[in-house]
Design an enzyme around this catalytic site. Structure first.
Site, PDB file in Angstrom:
ATOM      1  N   CYS A  79      50.951  61.960  62.333  1.00 24.45           N
ATOM      2  CA  CYS A  79      51.848  60.937  62.862  1.00 24.45           C
ATOM      3  C   CYS A  79      51.228  60.242  64.070  1.00 24.45           C
ATOM      4  O   CYS A  79      50.369  60.798  64.761  1.00 24.45           O
ATOM      5  CB  CYS A  79      53.172  61.567  63.279  1.00 24.45           C
ATOM      6  SG  CYS A  79      54.084  62.340  61.943  1.00 24.45           S
ATOM      7  N   GLU A  81      52.588  59.533  66.975  1.00 18.72           N
ATOM      8  CA  GLU A  81      52.910  60.169  68.251  1.00 18.72           C
ATOM      9  C   GLU A  81      51.939  61.303  68.556  1.00 18.72           C
ATOM     10  O   GLU A  81      51.422  61.415  69.672  1.00 18.72           O
ATOM     11  CB  GLU A  81      54.341  60.727  68.232  1.00 18.72           C
ATOM     12  CG  GLU A  81      55.410  59.684  67.984  1.00 18.72           C
ATOM     13  CD  GLU A  81      55.772  59.485  66.516  1.00 18.72           C
ATOM     14  OE1 GLU A  81      56.945  59.189  66.241  1.00 18.72           O
ATOM     15  OE2 GLU A  81      54.886  59.617  65.642  1.00 18.72           O
ATOM     16  N   CYS A 118      59.594  62.505  64.120  1.00 16.88           N
ATOM     17  CA  CYS A 118      59.899  63.640  63.247  1.00 16.88           C
ATOM     18  C   CYS A 118      59.995  64.918  64.084  1.00 16.88           C
ATOM     19  O   CYS A 118      59.664  64.924  65.277  1.00 16.88           O
ATOM     20  CB  CYS A 118      58.818  63.777  62.170  1.00 16.88           C
ATOM     21  SG  CYS A 118      57.233  64.391  62.780  1.00 16.88           S
ATOM     22  N   CYS A 121      56.690  66.070  65.740  1.00 17.32           N
ATOM     23  CA  CYS A 121      56.339  65.241  66.895  1.00 17.32           C
ATOM     24  C   CYS A 121      57.240  65.532  68.090  1.00 17.32           C
ATOM     25  O   CYS A 121      56.783  65.556  69.232  1.00 17.32           O
ATOM     26  CB  CYS A 121      56.396  63.766  66.530  1.00 17.32           C
ATOM     27  SG  CYS A 121      55.035  63.247  65.468  1.00 17.32           S
TER      28      CYS A 121
END
Length: 177
Positions: A79, A81, A118, A121
């Site tokens: 991801c 992040e 998510c 993260c």
């Protein structure tokens, strides 16, 4: 007579500041959002066509960006992040994060509503706060609004903080003779 048990309740509250436009946030936050937008365009998302960009502002003024990177062998991707946070922590291990901006888009452009990170993260954002012993702002950006959250703890209530994972000196049980 039956014993009546009283159920206890725990109420959790999260406060989120909501801004209607980029003009309502300060110039530093605007620059961070713009960096996240640029990062979003660099995402590699051929399978989901769901691009995410993140920009991390460090205490030294440095902005680190990341985008989601997909892989056909799920879950080998990463991801946006975590890409940004891990790079920031690796390259500037002694410099705390002061804020992060996150934005998502699809083939039609930036999503109407902000998208929250998510679970994985959220845990990484929390661990970064714990690492530096300092909460930081999280800006979730959409076409309709910008949501500002003051700490990852607000995104992850009842969070796992790793207590008990840190090894302490082993105690050997005393034997009784």
């Amino acid at each position: 007579m039956p014993i009546l048990q009283v159920m206890k309740h725990l109420n959790l509250t999260t406060q989120i500041e909501i801004f209607d436009s980029l003009d309502e946030i300060n110039s530093t936050e605007q620059a961070l959002v713009n960096a996240a937008k640029e990062a979003c365009l660099k995402a590699y998302a051929p399978y989901s066509e769901f691009n995410v960009g993140a920009a991390v502002l460090l205490e030294n003024g440095q902005i680190i960006t990341g985008s989601n990177q997909e892989n056909a062998a799920y879950p080998s991707g990463l991801c946006a992040e975590r890409t940004a946070i891990f790079y920031a922590n690796a390259q500037y291990p002694d410099t705390p994060v002061t804020s992060i901006a996150i934005i998502a888009m699809n083939k039609n452009g930036i999503l109407e509503n902000p998208v929250a990170p998510c679970g994985a993260c959220r845990q990484v954002l929390l661990e970064t706060e714990l690492r530096y012993k300092k909460a930081y702002d999280i800006l979730l950006v959409g076409q309709s609004s910008i949501q500002k959250i003051k700490s990852s703890k607000d995104l992850l209530p009842l969070s796992f903080v790793g207590e008990g994972l840190i090894k302490s000196k082993a105690r050997s049980p005393k034997s009784e003779d």
